[in-house]
Design an enzyme around this catalytic site. Structure first.
Site: not given
Length: 168
Positions: A119, A55, A31, A59-60
């Site tokens: 995105d 990116h 991704h 967050e992940d």
């Protein structure tokens, strides 16, 4: 490819190593690489390509914005910060949280807005194809967010709007 971009790809691949894409089961790193390739289709900088690859790590993954700044510089770190959701469950229902996140993305510079639109383009295709029920929620969220990302590259912005309209 720049050595900084090579380094970012290795870094993101490691950070996402145990993650897979929800609908396809493919390695998650595909991704961010796809987002990078979308960014590459419009005027861009090397820092934008690096930030596109990174990116989702803030967050992940267990990676802080400071870690990104330390490894890739403050410009890349700033872009990733503007690409990272800021809401938490304590901020209200999903609609409230997604609006809060969209407003955050919109305060970022044109470069990070362009990456966010890329995105959206990649995520929209997956969601529309694989999860029609969630698509009904997602399309409204992305439409509202796109309307705030007015500094993004106009070619990608138009592409994202057209994509949502065609799938609506």
């Amino acid at each position: 490819m720049t050595s900084q971009l090579d380094k970012a790809i290795v870094f993101a691949t490691r950070a996402h190593r145990n993650q897979v894409r929800k609908y396809t089961g493919e390695p998650y790193i595909n991704h961010p690489l796809a987002v990078m390739e979308i960014v590459r289709t419009v005027p861009h900088t090397d820092d934008m390509l690096v930030a596109a690859v990174l990116h989702d790590v803030g967050e992940d993954c267990d990676v802080s914005i400071q870690d990104i700044c330390d490894e890739f510089g403050t410009v890349v770190g700033m872009y990733v910060e503007y690409l990272t959701d800021v809401s938490t469950p304590e901020h209200g229902n999903r609609a409230q949280r997604k609006m809060m996140d969209a407003r955050h993305y919109a305060t970022g510079p044109a470069q990070s807005q362009t990456i966010k639109v890329a995105d959206f383009i990649h995520n929209t295709a997956d969601i529309a194809d694989h999860d029609p029920r969630f698509w009904d929620v997602y399309k409204h969220e992305k439409w509202l967010a796109l309307n705030l990302l007015t500094d993004a590259d106009p070619i990608l912005w138009d592409r994202a709007k057209k994509q949502i309209k065609e799938l609506w």
